[in-house]
Design a protein around this motif. Structure first.
Motif, short mmCIF file in Angstrom:
data_model
loop_
_atom_site.label_atom_id
_atom_site.label_comp_id
_atom_site.label_asym_id
_atom_site.label_seq_id
_atom_site.Cartn_x
_atom_site.Cartn_y
_atom_site.Cartn_z
N GLN A 74 -37.79 15.55 -18.17
CA GLN A 74 -38.57 16.54 -18.92
C GLN A 74 -38.03 17.92 -18.60
O GLN A 74 -37.95 18.32 -17.44
CB GLN A 74 -40.04 16.46 -18.52
CG GLN A 74 -40.70 15.18 -18.93
CD GLN A 74 -42.16 15.12 -18.52
OE1 GLN A 74 -42.77 16.13 -18.23
NE2 GLN A 74 -42.70 13.93 -18.50
N LEU A 85 -33.83 20.51 -22.91
CA LEU A 85 -33.63 19.21 -23.51
C LEU A 85 -34.67 18.93 -24.59
O LEU A 85 -34.39 18.24 -25.57
CB LEU A 85 -33.63 18.13 -22.43
CG LEU A 85 -32.53 18.32 -21.37
CD1 LEU A 85 -32.68 17.32 -20.25
CD2 LEU A 85 -31.16 18.26 -21.99
N LEU A 86 -35.86 19.46 -24.43
CA LEU A 86 -36.87 19.31 -25.46
C LEU A 86 -36.46 20.06 -26.73
O LEU A 86 -36.59 19.55 -27.83
CB LEU A 86 -38.24 19.82 -24.98
CG LEU A 86 -39.38 19.71 -25.98
CD1 LEU A 86 -39.63 18.26 -26.37
CD2 LEU A 86 -40.64 20.34 -25.40
N GLU A 104 -33.55 20.55 -27.74
CA GLU A 104 -32.38 19.86 -28.31
C GLU A 104 -32.67 18.39 -28.58
O GLU A 104 -31.76 17.58 -28.66
CB GLU A 104 -31.19 19.99 -27.34
CG GLU A 104 -30.67 21.39 -27.17
CD GLU A 104 -29.92 21.89 -28.39
OE1 GLU A 104 -29.47 21.07 -29.21
OE2 GLU A 104 -29.79 23.12 -28.52
N ARG A 105 -33.95 18.04 -28.75
CA ARG A 105 -34.34 16.63 -28.86
C ARG A 105 -33.70 15.90 -30.04
O ARG A 105 -33.31 14.74 -29.91
CB ARG A 105 -35.86 16.49 -28.87
CG ARG A 105 -36.57 17.19 -29.99
CD ARG A 105 -38.09 17.17 -29.76
NE ARG A 105 -38.81 17.94 -30.74
CZ ARG A 105 -39.08 19.24 -30.63
NH1 ARG A 105 -38.66 19.92 -29.58
NH2 ARG A 105 -39.75 19.87 -31.56
N LEU A 128 -30.10 15.27 -29.11
CA LEU A 128 -30.03 14.21 -28.10
C LEU A 128 -30.14 12.84 -28.74
O LEU A 128 -29.39 11.92 -28.40
CB LEU A 128 -31.14 14.39 -27.06
CG LEU A 128 -30.89 15.39 -25.95
CD1 LEU A 128 -32.17 15.65 -25.18
CD2 LEU A 128 -29.80 14.90 -25.04
N ALA A 129 -31.10 12.69 -29.66
CA ALA A 129 -31.28 11.40 -30.33
C ALA A 129 -30.04 11.02 -31.13
O ALA A 129 -29.61 9.86 -31.11
CB ALA A 129 -32.51 11.46 -31.24
N TYR A 142 -37.02 8.93 -22.58
CA TYR A 142 -37.40 10.33 -22.44
C TYR A 142 -38.75 10.43 -21.74
O TYR A 142 -39.49 9.46 -21.66
CB TYR A 142 -37.49 10.98 -23.82
CG TYR A 142 -36.22 10.84 -24.63
CD1 TYR A 142 -35.20 11.78 -24.53
CD2 TYR A 142 -36.03 9.76 -25.48
CE1 TYR A 142 -34.04 11.65 -25.28
CE2 TYR A 142 -34.88 9.63 -26.23
CZ TYR A 142 -33.88 10.58 -26.12
OH TYR A 142 -32.74 10.45 -26.85
N GLU A 162 -42.37 13.89 -27.97
CA GLU A 162 -41.68 14.67 -28.99
C GLU A 162 -40.24 14.19 -29.19
O GLU A 162 -39.69 14.31 -30.29
CB GLU A 162 -41.70 16.16 -28.64
CG GLU A 162 -43.06 16.81 -28.76
CD GLU A 162 -44.00 16.56 -27.58
OE1 GLU A 162 -45.15 17.03 -27.63
OE2 GLU A 162 -43.61 15.87 -26.61
N HIS A 163 -39.64 13.65 -28.16
CA HIS A 163 -38.28 13.11 -28.29
C HIS A 163 -38.26 11.91 -29.23
O HIS A 163 -37.35 11.76 -30.03
CB HIS A 163 -37.72 12.72 -26.92
CG HIS A 163 -37.32 13.87 -26.07
ND1 HIS A 163 -36.13 14.53 -26.22
CD2 HIS A 163 -37.96 14.49 -25.05
CE1 HIS A 163 -36.04 15.51 -25.33
NE2 HIS A 163 -37.15 15.51 -24.62
N GLY A 219 -35.70 9.66 -30.92
CA GLY A 219 -35.35 9.01 -29.67
C GLY A 219 -35.92 7.60 -29.59
O GLY A 219 -36.82 7.24 -30.35
N CYS A 273 -40.28 6.70 -24.89
CA CYS A 273 -40.69 7.69 -23.88
C CYS A 273 -41.85 7.14 -23.08
O CYS A 273 -42.59 6.27 -23.52
CB CYS A 273 -41.09 9.02 -24.53
SG CYS A 273 -42.74 9.02 -25.23
#
Length: 142
Positions: free
Chosen positions: A55, A59-60, A62-63, A66-67, A79, A83-84, A89, A92
């Motif tokens: 967390q 990174l949040l 850029e979620r 990232l996915a 995650y 939200e990811h 994603g 989580c």
């Protein structure tokens, strides 16, 4: 099994937990959004089997990226925030941020009504949630 974490916020705790399991940690720290591509290249190079994204506000933000990177690299990624998953994603497990904001608002309300801050209880998130996407992309890429 090889587990990778990005930007460890609780590195000691993660390392202690991994020491009790047959897991080799491959830590990769990301200091800015420009380091995400290199991080996933490192994951592929190290032949990791799963990525754990800590967390973190960077990174949040850029979620979605990232996915996309995780899907392109065919790496299952876990995650800490829902939200990811909402951004594509895989899965989580973590606290419910919206619930924490509601609890904070209730405390602010009590303070505005005259409650002394020192009399209010210290609360830690106790409810956690698990979320996952409903349909996985096929392993063949189609």
């Amino acid at each position: 099994m090889r587990l990778v974490k990005i930007r460890p916020l609780d590195r000691a705790g993660i390392e202690a937990a991994a020491a009790t399991l047959p897991i080799k940690l491959v830590p990769v720290e990301v200091r800015g959004s420009d380091g995400l591509d290199a991080a996933f290249q490192e994951f592929v190079h190290e032949q990791v089997e799963i990525v754990f994204v800590a967390q973190d506000s960077l990174l949040l933000s850029e979620r979605a990226r990232l996915a996309t990177l995780a899907t392109a690299a065919r790496l299952p990624t876990m995650y800490g925030l829902r939200e990811h998953v909402e951004a594509g994603g895989l899965i989580c497990y973590g606290i419910n941020v919206a619930e924490n904001h509601r609890r904070a608002a209730m405390l602010v309300h009590k303070i505005l009504k005259g409650a002394k801050v020192g009399d209010l209880p210290i609360e830690l998130p106790v409810r956690r949630s698990c979320s996952s996407i409903l349909k996985l992309p096929s392993r063949s890429g189609s």
